[in-house]
Design a protein around this motif. Structure first.
Motif, PDB file in Angstrom:
ATOM      1  N   GLU A   1      -5.956   0.490   6.127  1.00  0.00           N
ATOM      2  CA  GLU A   1      -6.353   2.048   5.731  1.00  0.00           C
ATOM      3  C   GLU A   1      -4.962   2.806   5.541  1.00  0.00           C
ATOM      4  O   GLU A   1      -4.914   3.736   4.600  1.00  0.00           O
ATOM      5  N   PHE A   2      -4.284   2.678   6.603  1.00  0.00           N
ATOM      6  CA  PHE A   2      -2.846   3.269   6.370  1.00  0.00           C
ATOM      7  C   PHE A   2      -2.116   3.016   5.140  1.00  0.00           C
ATOM      8  O   PHE A   2      -1.525   3.724   4.373  1.00  0.00           O
ATOM      9  N   LEU A   3      -2.142   1.890   4.767  1.00  0.00           N
ATOM     10  CA  LEU A   3      -1.434   1.312   3.468  1.00  0.00           C
ATOM     11  C   LEU A   3      -2.451   1.898   2.334  1.00  0.00           C
ATOM     12  O   LEU A   3      -1.503   2.282   1.361  1.00  0.00           O
ATOM     13  N   LEU A   4      -3.493   2.015   2.389  1.00  0.00           N
ATOM     14  CA  LEU A   4      -4.106   2.497   1.373  1.00  0.00           C
ATOM     15  C   LEU A   4      -3.877   4.175   1.263  1.00  0.00           C
ATOM     16  O   LEU A   4      -3.879   4.557   0.086  1.00  0.00           O
ATOM     17  N   ALA A   5      -3.709   4.746   2.353  1.00  0.00           N
ATOM     18  CA  ALA A   5      -3.339   6.095   2.296  1.00  0.00           C
ATOM     19  C   ALA A   5      -1.877   6.251   1.651  1.00  0.00           C
ATOM     20  O   ALA A   5      -1.760   7.190   1.082  1.00  0.00           O
ATOM     21  N   GLU A   6      -1.142   5.525   2.001  1.00  0.00           N
ATOM     22  CA  GLU A   6       0.166   5.422   1.381  1.00  0.00           C
ATOM     23  C   GLU A   6       0.097   5.070  -0.231  1.00  0.00           C
ATOM     24  O   GLU A   6       0.623   5.920  -0.887  1.00  0.00           O
ATOM     25  N   ALA A   7      -0.728   4.411  -0.317  1.00  0.00           N
ATOM     26  CA  ALA A   7      -0.847   4.014  -1.799  1.00  0.00           C
ATOM     27  C   ALA A   7      -1.236   5.255  -2.527  1.00  0.00           C
ATOM     28  O   ALA A   7      -0.952   5.318  -3.899  1.00  0.00           O
ATOM     29  N   ALA A   8      -2.355   5.866  -2.043  1.00  0.00           N
ATOM     30  CA  ALA A   8      -2.768   7.096  -2.503  1.00  0.00           C
ATOM     31  C   ALA A   8      -1.705   8.120  -2.863  1.00  0.00           C
ATOM     32  O   ALA A   8      -1.437   8.775  -3.955  1.00  0.00           O
TER      33      ALA A   8
ATOM     34  N   THR B   1      -7.091   6.723  -4.312  1.00  0.00           N
ATOM     35  CA  THR B   1      -6.978   7.886  -4.275  1.00  0.00           C
ATOM     36  C   THR B   1      -7.495   8.591  -2.790  1.00  0.00           C
ATOM     37  O   THR B   1      -7.865   7.497  -1.922  1.00  0.00           O
ATOM     38  N   ASP B   2      -7.439   9.670  -2.598  1.00  0.00           N
ATOM     39  CA  ASP B   2      -7.967  10.213  -1.156  1.00  0.00           C
ATOM     40  C   ASP B   2      -7.140   9.846  -0.020  1.00  0.00           C
ATOM     41  O   ASP B   2      -7.706   8.938   0.844  1.00  0.00           O
ATOM     42  N   ALA B   3      -5.731  10.134   0.262  1.00  0.00           N
ATOM     43  CA  ALA B   3      -5.088   9.681   1.131  1.00  0.00           C
ATOM     44  C   ALA B   3      -5.552  10.095   2.543  1.00  0.00           C
ATOM     45  O   ALA B   3      -5.626   9.528   3.371  1.00  0.00           O
ATOM     46  N   GLU B   4      -6.428  11.396   2.457  1.00  0.00           N
ATOM     47  CA  GLU B   4      -6.728  11.864   3.815  1.00  0.00           C
ATOM     48  C   GLU B   4      -7.986  10.908   4.277  1.00  0.00           C
ATOM     49  O   GLU B   4      -7.958  10.733   5.434  1.00  0.00           O
ATOM     50  N   ALA B   5      -8.931  10.596   3.511  1.00  0.00           N
ATOM     51  CA  ALA B   5      -9.947   9.701   3.663  1.00  0.00           C
ATOM     52  C   ALA B   5      -9.390   8.286   4.288  1.00  0.00           C
ATOM     53  O   ALA B   5      -9.872   7.822   5.369  1.00  0.00           O
ATOM     54  N   HIS B   6      -8.465   7.850   3.830  1.00  0.00           N
ATOM     55  CA  HIS B   6      -7.715   6.593   4.293  1.00  0.00           C
ATOM     56  C   HIS B   6      -7.232   6.627   5.843  1.00  0.00           C
ATOM     57  O   HIS B   6      -7.430   5.807   6.676  1.00  0.00           O
ATOM     58  N   TYR B   7      -6.562   7.982   5.781  1.00  0.00           N
ATOM     59  CA  TYR B   7      -5.780   8.163   7.112  1.00  0.00           C
ATOM     60  C   TYR B   7      -6.829   8.357   8.296  1.00  0.00           C
ATOM     61  O   TYR B   7      -6.694   7.696   9.196  1.00  0.00           O
TER      62      TYR B   7
ATOM     63  N   THR C   1     -10.067   7.128   8.215  1.00  0.00           N
ATOM     64  CA  THR C   1     -10.539   5.988   8.592  1.00  0.00           C
ATOM     65  C   THR C   1      -9.689   4.907   9.288  1.00  0.00           C
ATOM     66  O   THR C   1     -10.150   4.317  10.092  1.00  0.00           O
ATOM     67  N   ALA C   2      -8.568   4.862   9.065  1.00  0.00           N
ATOM     68  CA  ALA C   2      -7.187   4.322   9.939  1.00  0.00           C
ATOM     69  C   ALA C   2      -7.410   4.669  11.233  1.00  0.00           C
ATOM     70  O   ALA C   2      -7.319   3.739  12.168  1.00  0.00           O
ATOM     71  N   ILE C   3      -7.200   6.036  11.419  1.00  0.00           N
ATOM     72  CA  ILE C   3      -7.252   6.198  12.915  1.00  0.00           C
ATOM     73  C   ILE C   3      -8.723   5.903  13.727  1.00  0.00           C
ATOM     74  O   ILE C   3      -8.500   5.351  14.681  1.00  0.00           O
ATOM     75  N   LYS C   4      -9.738   6.097  13.075  1.00  0.00           N
ATOM     76  CA  LYS C   4     -11.083   5.702  13.771  1.00  0.00           C
ATOM     77  C   LYS C   4     -11.059   4.290  13.845  1.00  0.00           C
ATOM     78  O   LYS C   4     -11.339   3.748  15.041  1.00  0.00           O
ATOM     79  N   ALA C   5     -10.522   3.431  13.166  1.00  0.00           N
ATOM     80  CA  ALA C   5     -10.278   1.743  13.192  1.00  0.00           C
ATOM     81  C   ALA C   5      -9.496   1.677  14.428  1.00  0.00           C
ATOM     82  O   ALA C   5      -9.907   0.722  15.201  1.00  0.00           O
TER      83      ALA C   5
END
Length: 177
Positions: free
Chosen positions: A41-48, A56-62, A64-68
């Motif tokens: 999820e952090f990698l997806l936030a970076e990709a966004a 898209t939506d770096a904040e949502a991935h960020y 989700t990463a923290i929650k995980a």
């Protein structure tokens, strides 16, 4: 007393004055992590943020990463943590590299080599060498082993020259920041 108390980095301290690792880290059956959901999820936030592959939506991935990460470590309070201004993606200090880098560093707590690699790749969090360290920066690579230096001298010398020197401060080819 139920409070987490961390020691100052790089200082010699009394072990009994600070919090210990959670039980998860003492269990012989704790899984070894190769790649966890929080990292993905952090990698997806970076990709966004980098506009890669229509992510898209770096904040949502960020988030989700923290929650995980909280879930993996068995810690409650992820939603409260994410509401803190210094953690919330929209209000945390710095650019996306700082926001993602600092939270990813925390999530990689028990993955030391991966955390070190991410620190070098993104340049966050900003780390300082402790007082009295061998070099005055956090090393960015490991030097070739002494056995390699002694037993393969000619190849060692050419390899070291090709990378700019066999030093703890010589950046690797992918560490372009």
């Amino acid at each position: 007393n139920g409070m987490y108390v961390g020691s100052p980095p790089g200082e010699v301290v009394s072990y009994d004055s600070y919090s210990r690792f959670g039980l998860l880290f003492y269990e012989p059956t704790t899984s070894v992590i190769f790649l966890d959901y929080a990292t993905v999820e952090f990698l997806l936030a970076e990709a966004a943020e980098r506009n890669i592959a229509s992510v898209t939506d770096a904040e949502a991935h960020y988030n989700t990463a923290i929650k995980a990460s909280f879930e993996y470590y068995g810690v409650t309070g992820a939603e409260t943590y994410l509401q803190q201004p210094e953690v919330a993606y929209s209000t945390a200090t710095g650019d996306w590299k700082q926001k993602i880098g600092e939270q990813k560093w925390i999530a990689l707590f028990n993955q030391g080599l991966e955390a070190w690699t991410e620190y070098r790749r993104i340049d966050y969090p900003e780390l300082m060498a402790p007082p009295g360290a061998y070099v005055d920066i956090v090393p960015v690579r490991l030097i070739y082993p002494i056995s390699e230096q002694n037993l393969n001298r000619s190849n060692y010398e050419s390899a070291a020259a090709a990378i700019g020197g066999d030093l703890l401060t010589t950046k690797l080819f992918w560490d372009i920041n």
